[in-house]
Motif scaffolding. Sequence first.
Motif, PDB file in Angstrom:
ATOM      1  N   GLY A 179       0.778  -1.233   0.000  1.00  0.00           N
ATOM      2  CA  GLY A 179       0.000   0.000   0.000  1.00  0.00           C
ATOM      3  C   GLY A 179       0.805   1.276   0.000  1.00  0.00           C
ATOM      4  N   GLU A 180       2.134   1.152  -0.157  1.00  0.00           N
ATOM      5  CA  GLU A 180       2.976   2.351  -0.159  1.00  0.00           C
ATOM      6  C   GLU A 180       4.263   2.091  -0.925  1.00  0.00           C
ATOM      7  OE1 GLU A 180       5.303   5.304   3.022  1.00  0.00           O
ATOM      8  OE2 GLU A 180       4.539   3.345   3.625  1.00  0.00           O
ATOM      9  N   LEU A 181       4.694   3.104  -1.649  1.00  0.00           N
ATOM     10  CA  LEU A 181       6.021   3.089  -2.247  1.00  0.00           C
ATOM     11  C   LEU A 181       6.894   3.957  -1.342  1.00  0.00           C
ATOM     12  CD1 LEU A 181       5.032   3.548  -6.007  1.00  0.00           C
ATOM     13  CD2 LEU A 181       5.892   1.471  -4.929  1.00  0.00           C
ATOM     14  N   SER A 182       7.681   3.304  -0.510  1.00  0.00           N
ATOM     15  CA  SER A 182       8.462   4.012   0.508  1.00  0.00           C
ATOM     16  C   SER A 182       9.716   4.643  -0.086  1.00  0.00           C
ATOM     17  CB  SER A 182       8.857   3.045   1.622  1.00  0.00           C
ATOM     18  OG  SER A 182       9.773   2.078   1.125  1.00  0.00           O
ATOM     19  N   ILE A 183      10.422   5.378   0.754  1.00  0.00           N
ATOM     20  CA  ILE A 183      11.691   5.965   0.328  1.00  0.00           C
ATOM     21  C   ILE A 183      12.666   4.867  -0.081  1.00  0.00           C
ATOM     22  CG2 ILE A 183      13.706   7.272   1.109  1.00  0.00           C
ATOM     23  CD1 ILE A 183      11.833   8.883   2.915  1.00  0.00           C
ATOM     24  N   TYR A 184      12.647   3.742   0.650  1.00  0.00           N
ATOM     25  CA  TYR A 184      13.535   2.629   0.327  1.00  0.00           C
ATOM     26  C   TYR A 184      13.157   1.991  -1.008  1.00  0.00           C
ATOM     27  CZ  TYR A 184      14.952   3.159   5.169  1.00  0.00           C
ATOM     28  OH  TYR A 184      15.422   3.670   6.364  1.00  0.00           O
ATOM     29  N   ASP A 185      11.850   1.936  -1.291  1.00  0.00           N
ATOM     30  CA  ASP A 185      11.404   1.438  -2.595  1.00  0.00           C
ATOM     31  C   ASP A 185      11.911   2.347  -3.708  1.00  0.00           C
ATOM     32  OD1 ASP A 185      10.003  -0.743  -1.526  1.00  0.00           O
ATOM     33  OD2 ASP A 185       8.190   0.471  -1.215  1.00  0.00           O
ATOM     34  N   GLY A 186      11.881   3.647  -3.448  1.00  0.00           N
ATOM     35  CA  GLY A 186      12.379   4.603  -4.427  1.00  0.00           C
ATOM     36  C   GLY A 186      13.863   4.399  -4.693  1.00  0.00           C
ATOM     37  N   ILE A 187      14.627   4.166  -3.634  1.00  0.00           N
ATOM     38  CA  ILE A 187      16.066   3.920  -3.785  1.00  0.00           C
ATOM     39  C   ILE A 187      16.303   2.638  -4.574  1.00  0.00           C
ATOM     40  CG2 ILE A 187      18.182   3.369  -2.537  1.00  0.00           C
ATOM     41  CD1 ILE A 187      17.166   5.192  -0.278  1.00  0.00           C
ATOM     42  N   LEU A 188      15.474   1.603  -4.299  1.00  0.00           N
ATOM     43  CA  LEU A 188      15.584   0.338  -5.035  1.00  0.00           C
ATOM     44  C   LEU A 188      15.368   0.565  -6.527  1.00  0.00           C
ATOM     45  CD1 LEU A 188      15.719  -2.767  -5.204  1.00  0.00           C
ATOM     46  CD2 LEU A 188      13.249  -2.805  -4.753  1.00  0.00           C
ATOM     47  N   LEU A 189      14.373   1.364  -6.873  1.00  0.00           N
ATOM     48  CA  LEU A 189      14.097   1.650  -8.282  1.00  0.00           C
ATOM     49  C   LEU A 189      15.254   2.421  -8.923  1.00  0.00           C
ATOM     50  CD1 LEU A 189      10.312   2.629  -8.075  1.00  0.00           C
ATOM     51  CD2 LEU A 189      11.288   0.507  -8.990  1.00  0.00           C
ATOM     52  N   LEU A 190      15.838   3.349  -8.183  1.00  0.00           N
ATOM     53  CA  LEU A 190      16.959   4.130  -8.712  1.00  0.00           C
ATOM     54  C   LEU A 190      18.203   3.253  -8.906  1.00  0.00           C
ATOM     55  CD1 LEU A 190      16.565   7.462  -6.703  1.00  0.00           C
ATOM     56  CD2 LEU A 190      16.045   7.051  -9.120  1.00  0.00           C
ATOM     57  N   VAL A 191      18.396   2.288  -8.015  1.00  0.00           N
ATOM     58  CA  VAL A 191      19.480   1.322  -8.199  1.00  0.00           C
ATOM     59  C   VAL A 191      19.234   0.508  -9.470  1.00  0.00           C
ATOM     60  CG1 VAL A 191      20.570  -0.768  -7.282  1.00  0.00           C
ATOM     61  CG2 VAL A 191      20.093   1.159  -5.762  1.00  0.00           C
ATOM     62  N   LEU A 240      17.669   1.544 -12.024  1.00  0.00           N
ATOM     63  CA  LEU A 240      17.966   2.448 -13.134  1.00  0.00           C
ATOM     64  C   LEU A 240      19.453   2.421 -13.467  1.00  0.00           C
ATOM     65  CD1 LEU A 240      17.149   4.771 -15.090  1.00  0.00           C
ATOM     66  CD2 LEU A 240      17.609   6.349 -13.200  1.00  0.00           C
ATOM     67  N   GLY A 241      20.294   2.424 -12.429  1.00  0.00           N
ATOM     68  CA  GLY A 241      21.735   2.363 -12.648  1.00  0.00           C
ATOM     69  C   GLY A 241      22.148   1.063 -13.336  1.00  0.00           C
ATOM     70  N   VAL A 242      21.572  -0.047 -12.888  1.00  0.00           N
ATOM     71  CA  VAL A 242      21.883  -1.350 -13.483  1.00  0.00           C
ATOM     72  C   VAL A 242      21.446  -1.380 -14.943  1.00  0.00           C
ATOM     73  CG1 VAL A 242      21.349  -3.820 -13.434  1.00  0.00           C
ATOM     74  CG2 VAL A 242      21.740  -2.577 -11.287  1.00  0.00           C
ATOM     75  N   TYR A 243      20.246  -0.861 -15.213  1.00  0.00           N
ATOM     76  CA  TYR A 243      19.738  -0.849 -16.591  1.00  0.00           C
ATOM     77  C   TYR A 243      20.588   0.058 -17.482  1.00  0.00           C
ATOM     78  CZ  TYR A 243      16.742   0.041 -20.600  1.00  0.00           C
ATOM     79  OH  TYR A 243      16.259   0.179 -21.878  1.00  0.00           O
ATOM     80  N   LEU A 255      11.548   3.257 -13.307  1.00  0.00           N
ATOM     81  CA  LEU A 255      12.807   3.232 -12.559  1.00  0.00           C
ATOM     82  C   LEU A 255      13.277   4.616 -12.139  1.00  0.00           C
ATOM     83  CD1 LEU A 255      14.848   0.541 -14.555  1.00  0.00           C
ATOM     84  CD2 LEU A 255      13.534   0.246 -12.448  1.00  0.00           C
ATOM     85  N   MET A 256      13.249   5.572 -13.053  1.00  0.00           N
ATOM     86  CA  MET A 256      13.783   6.895 -12.752  1.00  0.00           C
ATOM     87  C   MET A 256      12.735   7.797 -12.104  1.00  0.00           C
ATOM     88  SD  MET A 256      15.619   9.678 -15.284  1.00  0.00           S
ATOM     89  CE  MET A 256      14.174   9.897 -16.333  1.00  0.00           C
ATOM     90  N   ILE A 257      11.607   7.970 -12.771  1.00  0.00           N
ATOM     91  CA  ILE A 257      10.636   8.968 -12.311  1.00  0.00           C
ATOM     92  C   ILE A 257       9.894   8.497 -11.068  1.00  0.00           C
ATOM     93  CG2 ILE A 257       8.614  10.318 -12.986  1.00  0.00           C
ATOM     94  CD1 ILE A 257       9.714  10.063 -15.885  1.00  0.00           C
TER      95      ILE A 257
END
Length: 311
Positions: A123-135, A137-140, A248-250
């Motif tokens: 039920g939430e996209l947390s700050i940690y989820d955001g960091i996971l997505l940004l990581v 993005l780096g891998v991609y 991933l980014m936005i």
Amino acid sequence: MEIVINAVLTIVGLAMLCFGGNWLVSGGVTIARKFRISNLVIGMTIVAYGTSTPELAASVAAAGEHSAIILGNIVGSNIANVGMVIGIAAILVPLAVSKSVLRKEIPIMLGVSFLLILISIDGELSIYDGILLLVGLGVYGYYTFKDAMKHREESKENVEESKNNVYLKSFGLIGIGVVILYFGAILTVDNAVILAQEFGLSEKIIGLTVIAIGTSLPELITSIIAIRKGHGDIGVGNIIGSNIYNILMIMGVGAALGGVMVAPDVFIDYAIMIIFSISLLIALKTGIINRVMGACLALGYVAYLIFTFFN
């Protein structure tokens, strides 16, 4: 009188999107040829990054009090990119696409879409989820760069020697194109939202439709321009790359700035996003998206809009 002004400003924004898209494609194609990088890779990187700037701007602006708009914008844009952009583009000109899109790029797009759904279950996209997505993005980004370098020598096209300022000119066109796309999209979206509010539309619908369509206009304009110039791989690569970057980014930036709440009814839109992505995969099985397939995607998107407005 104010409504008329907003309508005029919306049209001005659309005109800016046209000019910005044209310059972005021109600069990207020149660089692709100069570095012997495929048009598909250029479409999925430089062009996709550029046309995703409106979504990024809208998400940063909505972070905090209007975080629901971020998720609606991302999901709605990804649906619009496939249904509206590829649908309309294929109706105008049948799209021939490289087989590698089926093997790698679309599965990656589906993979990050399922990742978004998975981290939304609580039920939430947390700050940690955001960091996971940004990581992610780096891998991609690293994967895309390595893949581009691996296949660089496969291009046998002879590139004519150009003046030393070819790079400056090309990157200048890309930079100007991105800036014009950015401000054109902001102008279009801001005034479109005002018009939508005048007609009593809710914030959720504005995020999923008005803002999503508005921020997908750069992809639409850029893809159509690229296809008309004979660069179909840039047009399709732009859409696939944009959908990946949107998540991933936005979404990563939006969640990292303070978290995003996920309403239960968003999972319906998640499902529709997956259905459109799978439809694109099926449509590309033959290596070409013809006008009939394009019409089906576009009509499917119209049906989604009707469902959203009246649900």
